[in-house]
Motif scaffolding. Structure first.
Motif, PDB file in Angstrom:
ATOM      1  N   VAL A 151       0.376   9.350   3.992  1.00 44.10           N
ATOM      2  CA  VAL A 151      -0.714  10.053   4.687  1.00 44.10           C
ATOM      3  C   VAL A 151      -0.201  10.956   5.809  1.00 44.10           C
ATOM      4  O   VAL A 151      -0.476  12.161   5.807  1.00 44.10           O
ATOM      5  CB  VAL A 151      -1.791   9.061   5.185  1.00 44.10           C
TER       6      VAL A 151
ATOM      7  N   ASP B 198       0.868  -1.171   0.000  1.00 49.29           N
ATOM      8  CA  ASP B 198       0.000   0.000   0.000  1.00 49.29           C
ATOM      9  C   ASP B 198       0.908   1.225   0.000  1.00 49.29           C
ATOM     10  O   ASP B 198       1.415   1.639   1.046  1.00 49.29           O
ATOM     11  CB  ASP B 198      -0.904  -0.023   1.244  1.00 49.29           C
TER      12      ASP B 198
ATOM     13  N   LEU C  11      -0.361   4.698   1.689  1.00 51.82           N
ATOM     14  CA  LEU C  11      -0.490   4.683   3.161  1.00 51.82           C
ATOM     15  C   LEU C  11       0.647   5.433   3.863  1.00 51.82           C
ATOM     16  O   LEU C  11       0.416   6.210   4.784  1.00 51.82           O
ATOM     17  CB  LEU C  11      -0.532   3.219   3.638  1.00 51.82           C
ATOM     18  N   GLN C  12       1.888   5.190   3.396  1.00 52.65           N
ATOM     19  CA  GLN C  12       3.039   5.784   4.092  1.00 52.65           C
ATOM     20  C   GLN C  12       3.083   7.304   3.915  1.00 52.65           C
ATOM     21  O   GLN C  12       3.733   8.001   4.682  1.00 52.65           O
ATOM     22  CB  GLN C  12       4.341   5.154   3.606  1.00 52.65           C
TER      23      GLN C  12
ATOM     24  N   THR D  90      -1.325  -4.210   9.227  1.00 53.42           N
ATOM     25  CA  THR D  90      -1.697  -4.465  10.620  1.00 53.42           C
ATOM     26  C   THR D  90      -1.510  -5.945  10.990  1.00 53.42           C
ATOM     27  O   THR D  90      -1.434  -6.812  10.128  1.00 53.42           O
ATOM     28  CB  THR D  90      -3.174  -4.095  10.883  1.00 53.42           C
TER      29      THR D  90
ATOM     30  N   GLY E  24       3.132  -0.537   8.098  1.00 52.74           N
ATOM     31  CA  GLY E  24       1.763  -0.108   8.365  1.00 52.74           C
ATOM     32  C   GLY E  24       0.744  -1.207   8.163  1.00 52.74           C
ATOM     33  O   GLY E  24      -0.434  -1.054   8.502  1.00 52.74           O
TER      34      GLY E  24
END
Ligand SMILES: *Cc1c(COP(=O)(O)O)cnc(C)c1O
Length: 385
Positions: free
Chosen positions: A17, A11, A14-15, A363, A361
């Motif tokens: 954001v 993703d 994501l990093q 989970t 990130g």
């Protein structure tokens, strides 16, 4: 939009954001300064990235492939020189050697790590061998001590392909600092990725750095005076460097997260070892930066890789294969005159490996979901007698 996967392979957005404001400000600063080619952000990033690698010089170029090509040329390699490389690498390693004009000599790899077989590399050395390219595959470094011993004993250059190993370390040695020079890529999905293409050559040797600087800039160090044949236009973009300057500060933390996730995968998948499913082996502990988390369905494994990958896809889990075809069997390189069976370990690995989702990130719930899906599929398989 198609269904969003429950666990994507990576993703990339994501990093960014939490860094959104900082990134926007850095890009706006470049726009305002107007130094779009080889601007301030480039030299700043070259210095900080080189020092992260514990090297003296960094020279930003257009891609990892160009870092290999121009880096090899700057190390004096070209026509008539043999360069040893692992056959199970991303094809760009090979393209770099070919573009430098040198002769690629493939060697096989180790079954448990996928890293270049250094005993095979040593056997391949002859009077025309000038360099070895260790590829720090999946984020794990090839043993620096053995590489340096080989280099000294046979007077060959070590040129690292560190495109998957930003910030990796083994036995106290940083990726990029093992030999004469090294190539990095900042392709977006790498451990340190730009928002486009980018690459860098790092080196301890000032002359190598100066030569790459010239080669990336039409073969000239002084405007309109061209001294180096083999020059081209391949510069790290100032906007990309501005982005990378911000992201570099987070690399260590992101790598830690990858290493932590890998340990969780290792533990959770351990019970499947009896069924023949095994993670690739880590010989570098916390120095492994897990660009990819790769498992292997060994000869004892009753399940079919394609079926497993399809089943995971049905459950919303993206898995990949790095890489499905070793370089010597790629149609484009038929003329190099290798055949099926030449590199049995790499050929076997290419049939057995599967890369599971891995990114900072991701989970623990997502990881557990992947492990459960793999476990269920294996438990449902008929037992081999
Ligand atoms: C990504 C990669 C490259 C090439 O980098 P680009 O920036 O895509 O040109 C070279 N070698 C390896 C091992 C890679 O993973």
């Amino acid at each position: 939009m198609a269904n969003t996967p429950v666990v994507p392979f990576v993703d990339l957005a994501l990093q960014h954001v939490p860094l959104q404001d900082e990134l926007m400000a850095a890009m706006a600063a470049v726009a305002a300064r107007g130094d779009y080619i080889l601007g301030n952000a480039v030299s700043q990033f070259e210095q900080t990235f080189a020092s992260t690698c514990q090297t003296r010089f960094g020279v930003g170029v257009g891609s990892g492939t160009d870092a290999l090509t121009l880096g090899l040329r700057a190390c004096g390699l070209g026509p008539g020189d043999q360069v040893i490389l692992p056959v199970n690498t991303f094809v760009a390693t090979l393209i770099g050697v070919l573009q430098a004009g040198a002769t690629p000599i493939f060697v096989d790899c180790d079954l448990e790590t996928g890293l270049i077989d250094l005993a095979a590399a040593e056997r391949a050395i002859n009077g025309r061998t000038r360099a070895i390219i260790p590829v720090h595959l999946y984020g794990q470094m090839v043993c620096p001590k053995t590489l340096r011993r080989l280099s000294e004993r046979h007077d060959v250059i070590i040129f690292e392909d560190a495109a998957q190993a930003h910030g990796a370390e083994r036995d106290g040695v940083m990726a990029g600092s093992v030999g004469l020079a090294a190539a990095f890529s900042f392709y977006p999905s790498k451990n340190l990725g730009a928002m486009g293409d980018g690459g860098m050559v790092v080196t301890q040797r000032e002359l190598v750095a100066q030569t790459v600087k010239s080669l990336r800039n039409y073969g000239s160090t002084r405007k309109y005076y061209h001294t180096d044949p083999g020059g081209t236009n391949s510069r790290l973009d100032t906007l990309q460097a501005a982005i990378l300057n911000i992201k570099l500060a987070h690399l260590a933390k992101w790598n830690c997260d990858r290493n932590r996730l890998a340990k969780l995968y290792d533990q959770a998948l351990a019970p499947l070892s009896q069924a023949g499913l095994r993670p690739m082996v880590n010989h570098s502990g916390s120095g492994h930066v897990y660009h990819l988390y790769v498992i292997r369905l060994t000869d004892d494994c009753a399940i079919d890789r394609t079926r497993l990958q399809q089943e995971l896809a049905v459950q919303g889990i993206q898995a990949g294969i790095h890489y499905p075809v070793p370089c010597h069997l790629q149609p484009a390189f038929h003329h190099l005159d290798y055949r099926p069976g030449d590199f049995p370990v790499a050929e076997r690995l290419s049939q057995q490996i599967l890369s599971l989702p891995m990114y900072p990130g991701m989970t623990e719930d997502q990881l557990t979901y992947v492990v459960e899906a793999v476990t269920k599929h294996i438990q449902a398989a008929p037992v081999l007698i």
